[in-house]
Design a protein around this motif. Sequence first.
Motif, PDB file in Angstrom:
ATOM      1  N   MET A   1       0.829  -1.193   0.000  1.00 58.97           N
ATOM      2  CA  MET A   1       0.000   0.000   0.000  1.00 58.97           C
ATOM      3  C   MET A   1       0.872   1.254   0.000  1.00 58.97           C
ATOM      4  O   MET A   1       0.447   2.290  -0.495  1.00 58.97           O
ATOM      5  N   LYS A   2       2.063   1.152   0.550  1.00 57.88           N
ATOM      6  CA  LYS A   2       2.942   2.319   0.565  1.00 57.88           C
ATOM      7  C   LYS A   2       3.284   2.783  -0.846  1.00 57.88           C
ATOM      8  O   LYS A   2       3.471   3.977  -1.069  1.00 57.88           O
ATOM      9  N   THR A   3       3.358   1.852  -1.772  1.00 57.87           N
ATOM     10  CA  THR A   3       3.705   2.242  -3.141  1.00 57.87           C
ATOM     11  C   THR A   3       2.625   3.117  -3.764  1.00 57.87           C
ATOM     12  O   THR A   3       2.907   3.862  -4.698  1.00 57.87           O
ATOM     13  N   CYS A   4       1.421   3.061  -3.268  1.00 58.14           N
ATOM     14  CA  CYS A   4       0.337   3.903  -3.786  1.00 58.14           C
ATOM     15  C   CYS A   4       0.586   5.379  -3.506  1.00 58.14           C
ATOM     16  O   CYS A   4      -0.003   6.243  -4.143  1.00 58.14           O
ATOM     17  N   TRP A   5       1.435   5.661  -2.540  1.00 62.09           N
ATOM     18  CA  TRP A   5       1.678   7.036  -2.118  1.00 62.09           C
ATOM     19  C   TRP A   5       2.978   7.602  -2.682  1.00 62.09           C
ATOM     20  O   TRP A   5       3.440   8.648  -2.225  1.00 62.09           O
ATOM     21  N   GLN A   6       3.542   6.944  -3.676  1.00 61.96           N
ATOM     22  CA  GLN A   6       4.750   7.474  -4.303  1.00 61.96           C
ATOM     23  C   GLN A   6       4.478   8.878  -4.858  1.00 61.96           C
ATOM     24  O   GLN A   6       3.409   9.127  -5.428  1.00 61.96           O
ATOM     25  N   GLU A   7       5.428   9.762  -4.682  1.00 58.34           N
ATOM     26  CA  GLU A   7       5.252  11.131  -5.153  1.00 58.34           C
ATOM     27  C   GLU A   7       5.085  11.187  -6.667  1.00 58.34           C
ATOM     28  O   GLU A   7       4.216  11.891  -7.181  1.00 58.34           O
TER      29      GLU A   7
ATOM     30  N   PRO B   1       3.715   9.755  -9.933  1.00 61.35           N
ATOM     31  CA  PRO B   1       2.662   8.813 -10.345  1.00 61.35           C
ATOM     32  C   PRO B   1       3.162   7.641 -11.182  1.00 61.35           C
ATOM     33  O   PRO B   1       2.544   6.585 -11.197  1.00 61.35           O
ATOM     34  N   MET B   2       4.286   7.808 -11.854  1.00 67.87           N
ATOM     35  CA  MET B   2       4.837   6.728 -12.677  1.00 67.87           C
ATOM     36  C   MET B   2       5.260   5.533 -11.827  1.00 67.87           C
ATOM     37  O   MET B   2       5.330   4.411 -12.314  1.00 67.87           O
ATOM     38  N   PHE B   3       5.546   5.775 -10.555  1.00 70.44           N
ATOM     39  CA  PHE B   3       6.000   4.709  -9.664  1.00 70.44           C
ATOM     40  C   PHE B   3       4.864   4.100  -8.849  1.00 70.44           C
ATOM     41  O   PHE B   3       5.082   3.202  -8.042  1.00 70.44           O
ATOM     42  N   ARG B   4       3.669   4.595  -9.057  1.00 67.28           N
ATOM     43  CA  ARG B   4       2.500   4.046  -8.357  1.00 67.28           C
ATOM     44  C   ARG B   4       1.995   2.819  -9.110  1.00 67.28           C
ATOM     45  O   ARG B   4       2.004   2.782 -10.334  1.00 67.28           O
ATOM     46  N   PRO B   5       1.525   1.810  -8.393  1.00 69.88           N
ATOM     47  CA  PRO B   5       1.035   0.594  -9.064  1.00 69.88           C
ATOM     48  C   PRO B   5      -0.299   0.840  -9.770  1.00 69.88           C
ATOM     49  O   PRO B   5      -1.080   1.693  -9.362  1.00 69.88           O
ATOM     50  N   GLU B   6      -0.516   0.076 -10.811  1.00 68.64           N
ATOM     51  CA  GLU B   6      -1.799   0.139 -11.513  1.00 68.64           C
ATOM     52  C   GLU B   6      -2.855  -0.567 -10.676  1.00 68.64           C
ATOM     53  O   GLU B   6      -2.556  -1.429  -9.854  1.00 68.64           O
ATOM     54  N   PHE B   7      -4.105  -0.220 -10.939  1.00 66.56           N
ATOM     55  CA  PHE B   7      -5.207  -0.801 -10.175  1.00 66.56           C
ATOM     56  C   PHE B   7      -5.225  -2.322 -10.294  1.00 66.56           C
ATOM     57  O   PHE B   7      -5.438  -3.026  -9.307  1.00 66.56           O
ATOM     58  N   LEU B   8      -5.005  -2.852 -11.483  1.00 69.12           N
ATOM     59  CA  LEU B   8      -5.020  -4.301 -11.682  1.00 69.12           C
ATOM     60  C   LEU B   8      -3.958  -4.991 -10.825  1.00 69.12           C
ATOM     61  O   LEU B   8      -4.207  -6.049 -10.249  1.00 69.12           O
ATOM     62  N   HIS B   9      -2.801  -4.366 -10.705  1.00 66.70           N
ATOM     63  CA  HIS B   9      -1.739  -4.919  -9.858  1.00 66.70           C
ATOM     64  C   HIS B   9      -2.185  -4.942  -8.390  1.00 66.70           C
ATOM     65  O   HIS B   9      -1.980  -5.938  -7.684  1.00 66.70           O
ATOM     66  N   LEU B  10      -2.798  -3.864  -7.937  1.00 71.58           N
ATOM     67  CA  LEU B  10      -3.296  -3.808  -6.551  1.00 71.58           C
ATOM     68  C   LEU B  10      -4.366  -4.862  -6.319  1.00 71.58           C
ATOM     69  O   LEU B  10      -4.366  -5.546  -5.287  1.00 71.58           O
TER      70      LEU B  10
END
Length: 68
Positions: free
Chosen positions: A1-7, A9-18
């Motif tokens: 879940m921490k990866t969702c808060w990356q500053e 957006p390119m480093f944030r996971p896609e919804f399907l991955h979550l």
Amino acid sequence: MKTCWQEDPMFRPEFLHLRNKLLEFIEKELYFGLMDQSKYDGSKYSDVEDVVAAVEPLSRNKWSSLKH
């Protein structure tokens, strides 16, 4: 879940991955954890019926407390 808060957006996971990660967690950690009987301590629950009966005696007719 921490990866969702990356500053960035390119480093944030896609919804399907979550979604897949959450499904994996549910299947492996929750479901299989519940099914693992080696963690079950039967002595804790061996007299549940006796405890319940002492607290609230069972009536012969489970519907007797309902008013018509």
